[in-house]
Design a protein around this motif. Structure first.
Motif, PDB file in Angstrom:
ATOM      1  N   GLU A 172      39.187  50.480  27.245  1.00  0.00           N
ATOM      2  CA  GLU A 172      39.997  51.639  27.627  1.00  0.00           C
ATOM      3  C   GLU A 172      39.463  52.912  27.003  1.00  0.00           C
ATOM      4  O   GLU A 172      39.457  53.966  27.630  1.00  0.00           O
ATOM      5  CB  GLU A 172      41.460  51.431  27.222  1.00  0.00           C
ATOM      6  CG  GLU A 172      42.205  50.506  28.141  1.00  0.00           C
ATOM      7  CD  GLU A 172      43.688  50.431  27.808  1.00  0.00           C
ATOM      8  OE1 GLU A 172      44.176  51.230  26.978  1.00  0.00           O
ATOM      9  OE2 GLU A 172      44.357  49.568  28.392  1.00  0.00           O
TER      10      GLU A 172
ATOM     11  N   GLY B  50      42.628  62.744  25.983  1.00  0.00           N
ATOM     12  CA  GLY B  50      43.275  63.460  27.083  1.00  0.00           C
ATOM     13  C   GLY B  50      44.734  63.105  27.245  1.00  0.00           C
ATOM     14  O   GLY B  50      45.235  63.033  28.366  1.00  0.00           O
ATOM     15  N   GLY B  51      45.428  62.835  26.138  1.00  0.00           N
ATOM     16  CA  GLY B  51      46.839  62.526  26.194  1.00  0.00           C
ATOM     17  C   GLY B  51      47.158  61.078  26.495  1.00  0.00           C
ATOM     18  O   GLY B  51      48.321  60.696  26.547  1.00  0.00           O
ATOM     19  N   GLN B  52      46.140  60.242  26.709  1.00  0.00           N
ATOM     20  CA  GLN B  52      46.378  58.826  26.986  1.00  0.00           C
ATOM     21  C   GLN B  52      45.891  57.999  25.802  1.00  0.00           C
ATOM     22  O   GLN B  52      44.830  58.264  25.240  1.00  0.00           O
ATOM     23  CB  GLN B  52      45.651  58.386  28.253  1.00  0.00           C
ATOM     24  CG  GLN B  52      46.227  59.021  29.507  1.00  0.00           C
ATOM     25  CD  GLN B  52      45.595  58.455  30.749  1.00  0.00           C
ATOM     26  OE1 GLN B  52      44.383  58.324  30.823  1.00  0.00           O
ATOM     27  NE2 GLN B  52      46.419  58.109  31.723  1.00  0.00           N
ATOM     28  N   GLU B  53      46.661  56.975  25.458  1.00  0.00           N
ATOM     29  CA  GLU B  53      46.293  56.111  24.347  1.00  0.00           C
ATOM     30  C   GLU B  53      45.287  55.065  24.801  1.00  0.00           C
ATOM     31  O   GLU B  53      45.456  54.423  25.834  1.00  0.00           O
ATOM     32  CB  GLU B  53      47.528  55.411  23.783  1.00  0.00           C
ATOM     33  CG  GLU B  53      47.210  54.557  22.574  1.00  0.00           C
ATOM     34  CD  GLU B  53      48.421  53.859  21.996  1.00  0.00           C
ATOM     35  OE1 GLU B  53      48.281  53.256  20.938  1.00  0.00           O
ATOM     36  OE2 GLU B  53      49.498  53.925  22.613  1.00  0.00           O
ATOM     37  N   ALA B  54      44.238  54.908  24.024  1.00  0.00           N
ATOM     38  CA  ALA B  54      43.247  53.861  24.274  1.00  0.00           C
ATOM     39  C   ALA B  54      43.588  52.695  23.356  1.00  0.00           C
ATOM     40  O   ALA B  54      43.512  52.821  22.136  1.00  0.00           O
ATOM     41  CB  ALA B  54      41.843  54.374  23.994  1.00  0.00           C
TER      42      ALA B  54
ATOM     43  N   TYR C 122      43.922  58.653  20.987  1.00  0.00           N
ATOM     44  CA  TYR C 122      44.303  59.275  22.252  1.00  0.00           C
ATOM     45  C   TYR C 122      43.138  60.076  22.794  1.00  0.00           C
ATOM     46  O   TYR C 122      42.440  60.766  22.050  1.00  0.00           O
ATOM     47  CB  TYR C 122      45.507  60.211  22.052  1.00  0.00           C
ATOM     48  CG  TYR C 122      46.787  59.473  21.769  1.00  0.00           C
ATOM     49  CD1 TYR C 122      47.614  59.099  22.810  1.00  0.00           C
ATOM     50  CD2 TYR C 122      47.143  59.159  20.465  1.00  0.00           C
ATOM     51  CE1 TYR C 122      48.799  58.418  22.557  1.00  0.00           C
ATOM     52  CE2 TYR C 122      48.326  58.476  20.208  1.00  0.00           C
ATOM     53  CZ  TYR C 122      49.142  58.108  21.253  1.00  0.00           C
ATOM     54  OH  TYR C 122      50.301  57.434  21.004  1.00  0.00           O
TER      55      TYR C 122
ATOM     56  N   GLU D 210      36.443  53.892  29.035  1.00  0.00           N
ATOM     57  CA  GLU D 210      36.866  54.393  30.349  1.00  0.00           C
ATOM     58  C   GLU D 210      37.449  55.795  30.246  1.00  0.00           C
ATOM     59  O   GLU D 210      37.123  56.675  31.053  1.00  0.00           O
ATOM     60  CB  GLU D 210      37.887  53.437  30.954  1.00  0.00           C
ATOM     61  CG  GLU D 210      38.311  53.819  32.347  1.00  0.00           C
ATOM     62  CD  GLU D 210      39.212  52.789  33.002  1.00  0.00           C
ATOM     63  OE1 GLU D 210      40.050  53.200  33.826  1.00  0.00           O
ATOM     64  OE2 GLU D 210      39.088  51.596  32.691  1.00  0.00           O
ATOM     65  N   LEU D 211      38.284  56.029  29.235  1.00  0.00           N
ATOM     66  CA  LEU D 211      38.875  57.356  29.073  1.00  0.00           C
ATOM     67  C   LEU D 211      37.822  58.379  28.663  1.00  0.00           C
ATOM     68  O   LEU D 211      37.851  59.525  29.113  1.00  0.00           O
ATOM     69  CB  LEU D 211      40.010  57.307  28.047  1.00  0.00           C
ATOM     70  CG  LEU D 211      41.264  56.571  28.496  1.00  0.00           C
ATOM     71  CD1 LEU D 211      42.212  56.367  27.324  1.00  0.00           C
ATOM     72  CD2 LEU D 211      41.949  57.311  29.625  1.00  0.00           C
TER      73      LEU D 211
ATOM     74  N   ARG E  43      46.265  55.165  15.964  1.00  0.00           N
ATOM     75  CA  ARG E  43      46.212  55.236  17.425  1.00  0.00           C
ATOM     76  C   ARG E  43      45.144  56.232  17.847  1.00  0.00           C
ATOM     77  O   ARG E  43      44.929  57.241  17.194  1.00  0.00           O
ATOM     78  CB  ARG E  43      47.561  55.648  17.983  1.00  0.00           C
ATOM     79  CG  ARG E  43      48.630  54.619  17.702  1.00  0.00           C
ATOM     80  CD  ARG E  43      49.935  55.043  18.261  1.00  0.00           C
ATOM     81  NE  ARG E  43      50.934  54.050  17.915  1.00  0.00           N
ATOM     82  CZ  ARG E  43      52.079  53.935  18.509  1.00  0.00           C
ATOM     83  NH1 ARG E  43      52.398  54.766  19.475  1.00  0.00           N
ATOM     84  NH2 ARG E  43      52.932  53.025  18.143  1.00  0.00           N
TER      85      ARG E  43
END
Length: 99
Positions: free
Chosen positions: A15, A6-10, A4, A18-19, A2
């Motif tokens: 995605e 900034g704490g968000q999963e791509a 991540y 974008e992150l 996985r």
């Protein structure tokens, strides 16, 4: 595995981009069928983001170069066209080279 940011999963390449950028990819590339008014608004927003983050183009270029370098064989299916034979040396250049 996985990924991540900034704490968000791509979960997809888009995605991840974008992150990493902090903005949607469409902001920079546009979307098919957008009107002139939508395009003008998108470009205004992009200009505002660049004014607030003048290092963003350099950061994006650096990140893109790192991703390409790390994944070049997989991304581009790079295969050397020919191998240098062990007995031959490349031509010398500079001082002392034959002209």
């Amino acid at each position: 595995m996985r990924t991540y940011i900034g704490g968000q999963e791509a979960v997809s390449v888009n995605e991840f981009i974008e992150l990493a950028l902090g903005t949607p990819l469409e902001l920079w590339l546009g979307v098919e069928g957008e009107s002139e008014e939508e395009r003008a608004a998108r470009l205004d927003a992009a200009r505002d983001i660049l004014a607030d983050n003048p290092d963003l183009p350099d950061d994006v270029s650096r990140i893109a170069a790192q991703v390409i370098e790390a994944n070049a064989p997989e991304l581009f299916n790079v295969v050397p066209l020919m191998k240098r034979s062990a007995g031959r040396r490349p031509a010398r250049s500079g001082k002392g080279a034959a002209a």
